[in-house]
Design an enzyme around this catalytic site. Structure first.
Site, PDB file in Angstrom:
ATOM      1  CG  HIS A  86      14.731 -25.455  -3.935  1.00 52.49           C
ATOM      2  ND1 HIS A  86      14.266 -24.215  -3.558  1.00 52.49           N
ATOM      3  CD2 HIS A  86      13.933 -25.872  -4.946  1.00 52.49           C
ATOM      4  CE1 HIS A  86      13.246 -23.888  -4.319  1.00 52.49           C
ATOM      5  NE2 HIS A  86      13.014 -24.866  -5.175  1.00 52.49           N
ATOM      6  CG  ASP A 165      14.191 -15.430  -8.589  1.00 53.40           C
ATOM      7  OD1 ASP A 165      13.886 -16.020  -9.639  1.00 53.40           O
ATOM      8  OD2 ASP A 165      13.683 -15.698  -7.488  1.00 53.40           O
ATOM      9  NE  ARG A 172       9.807 -17.930 -14.652  1.00 51.84           N
ATOM     10  CZ  ARG A 172      10.267 -18.717 -13.681  1.00 51.84           C
ATOM     11  NH1 ARG A 172      11.017 -18.237 -12.709  1.00 51.84           N
ATOM     12  NH2 ARG A 172       9.993 -19.993 -13.681  1.00 51.84           N
ATOM     13  CB  SER A 187      13.879 -18.993 -10.691  1.00 54.90           C
ATOM     14  OG  SER A 187      13.179 -18.714  -9.524  1.00 54.90           O
ATOM     15  CE  LYS A 191      14.328 -18.404  -5.451  1.00 55.39           C
ATOM     16  NZ  LYS A 191      13.117 -18.289  -6.182  1.00 55.39           N
TER      17      LYS A 191
HETATM   18  N1  URA Z   1      10.603 -22.125  -7.392  1.00 58.54           N
HETATM   19  C1  URA Z   1      11.398 -21.049  -7.657  1.00 58.54           C
HETATM   20  O1  URA Z   1      12.087 -20.539  -6.786  1.00 58.54           O
HETATM   21  N2  URA Z   1      11.409 -20.578  -8.906  1.00 58.54           N
HETATM   22  C2  URA Z   1      10.680 -21.110  -9.909  1.00 58.54           C
HETATM   23  O2  URA Z   1      10.752 -20.634 -11.013  1.00 58.54           O
HETATM   24  C3  URA Z   1       9.841 -22.221  -9.629  1.00 58.54           C
HETATM   25  C4  URA Z   1       9.836 -22.725  -8.346  1.00 58.54           C
END
Ligand code: URA
Length: 428
Positions: A86, A165, A172, A187, A191
């Protein structure tokens, strides 16, 4: 059993800096998802978190609540490890387009759930979808089918994966509560837990073209992410990598796919290739595999996987990319060495040309972008083109050129070379 406290009490506690027990964090997330807690209440709690932070048990509980708010990908038994990476996002960051098929060519399985463009940083899904026919909005069963058939997929999280999320992120975004370290970490990790990977590499970008311009903050995020992932039995590590100048030379959706294809064929820009290989080697280490990533790039195995993935997602790799035309160039003001190539300004210029979303529902322009003909440290002559502005025929390049006004600096001597990988945060 004690009666559940009202949401307003939980919000007040966080406002005062008190820590909530896991069941109350769950009560908040679950209540919000089932419309028992209002948008205003959840937004207030998020703002309190921005100011007060979360304790480690609260962070873990929030991540569990979000990860289990929907279903998990059911990949079933696979003959190789499941891995993913990621990136927190950067300008010209097309690493996933190369790394995902590369890892599949090396015997791993990569169910990458990725994102769309956010502000000046591009989104992997928008890039991949510039290939004619490619669709990244797949159902969970389609994601599983592509991973099992090809070894990898790059798709959006389907609505049933971590839905809390998805809702919290939108809230947010509209309440200025995105940039909270524990909210970012929960967050991202929720995932990945829903994705069901065994090994995970975090690429935390730092610099003018990144979510985190401050190195200390980037280090803290890297440590938080790896610690959090280890609580879910995910073997992980993090790299803090430079994002002061764009990665590679291409910025913009089709232009970046073209550069990724070059890299998948064994060429491509030096820095992109270096980072892809560093990340591939780290994922091999985490998953206990032995393989040669550069041979898979040079021998064509990674490119074959990419083509198979594109086909499995509905794309036709034989069709030309929707590249635009060169609209203008920005030339060197004097002879010397390029000492600054500001990723933030270049990302903004590409966004003004249409490479990113102005509103979540707006489509990106695959033709828009910037090509960096020179990178930091290279010698340049007066009047030599440094940047090319690309877009649709007849498009006005002025808004982009204005953003680029202070993007480049030419000095008398080459700047100190800066490493690409600034720090490695070991796996927990
Ligand atoms: N990427 C994400 O998946 N969540 C965040 O809060 C910020 C970047």
């Amino acid at each position: 059993m004690a009666a559940a406290r009202a949401a307003v009490e939980l919000i007040a506690d966080k406002r005062q800096g008190r820590s909530l027990p896991p069941e109350e964090i769950h009560q908040l997330v679950d209540g919000y998802l089932h419309d028992q807690i209002s948008e205003a209440q959840m937004a207030s709690w998020l703002m309190a978190v921005c100011w007060r932070g979360l304790s480690q048990p609260e962070l873990q509980a929030l991540t569990v609540s979000m990860a289990t708010s929907g279903s998990r990908l059911r990949l079933g038994r696979l003959p190789g490890p499941t891995v993913d990476k990621h990136s927190t996002g950067g300008v010209g960051d097309k690493v996933s387009l190369v790394l995902v098929p590369l890892m599949a060519a090396l015997g791993c399985y990569v169910p990458q759930l990725s994102g769309r463009a956010l502000g000046a940083t591009g989104g992997t899904l928008d890039k991949l979808e510039s290939i004619p026919g490619v669709c990244c909005d797949l159902s969970s069963s389609e994601i599983v089918r592509v991973v099992r058939e090809v070894g990898c997929v790059i798709a959006a999280a389907s609505p049933d994966l971590a839905p809390a999320d998805r809702r919290l992120y939108a809230l947010r975004d509209s309440t200025a509560t995105v940039s909270s370290l524990p909210l970012i970490a929960s967050s991202i990790v929720s995932k990945k837990v829903a994705e069901g990977v065994q090994c995970l590499l975090f690429d935390v970008k730092v610099g003018s073209g990144a979510l985190m311009p401050d190195p200390d903050e980037a280090r803290r995020l890297a440590a938080t992410l790896t610690q959090l992932a280890s609580g879910f039995q995910i073997r992980s590590s993090a790299m803090v990598t430079a994002m002061n100048q764009p990665l590679g030379r291409a910025v913009g959706n089709s232009l970046e796919v073209k550069e990724a294809l070059d890299t998948l064929s064994g060429s491509g820009p030096h820095d992109l290739r270096e980072l892809v290989l560093a990340e591939a080697n780290e994922l091999l280490r985490l998953s206990g595999q032995k393989a040669d990533p550069s041979a898979a790039l040079e021998g064509g195995a990674a490119r074959e996987r990419f083509t198979a993935m594109v086909r499995a997602q509905g794309g036709d790799p034989s069709l030309p990319l929707p590249l635009g035309v060169r609209l203008a160039t920005l030339d060197a003001p004097r002879m010397g060495f390029l000492s600054r190539l500001d990723a933030g300004a270049i990302g903004l210029a590409a966004w003004r040309l249409g490479s990113g979303h102005r509103a979540p529902s707006e489509r990106v322009d695959p033709a828009a972008g910037i090509i960096c003909l020179s990178k930091e440290g290279e010698a340049v002559e007066r009047g030599q083109p440094l940047l090319e502005v690309w877009g649709r025929p007849g498009q006005d390049p002025q808004p982009a050129l204005l953003a680029l006004q202070h993007a480049v600096r030419v000095g008398n001597s080459p700047p100190q070379p800066r490493p690409l990988v600034l720090e490695q945060v070991a796996s927990a």
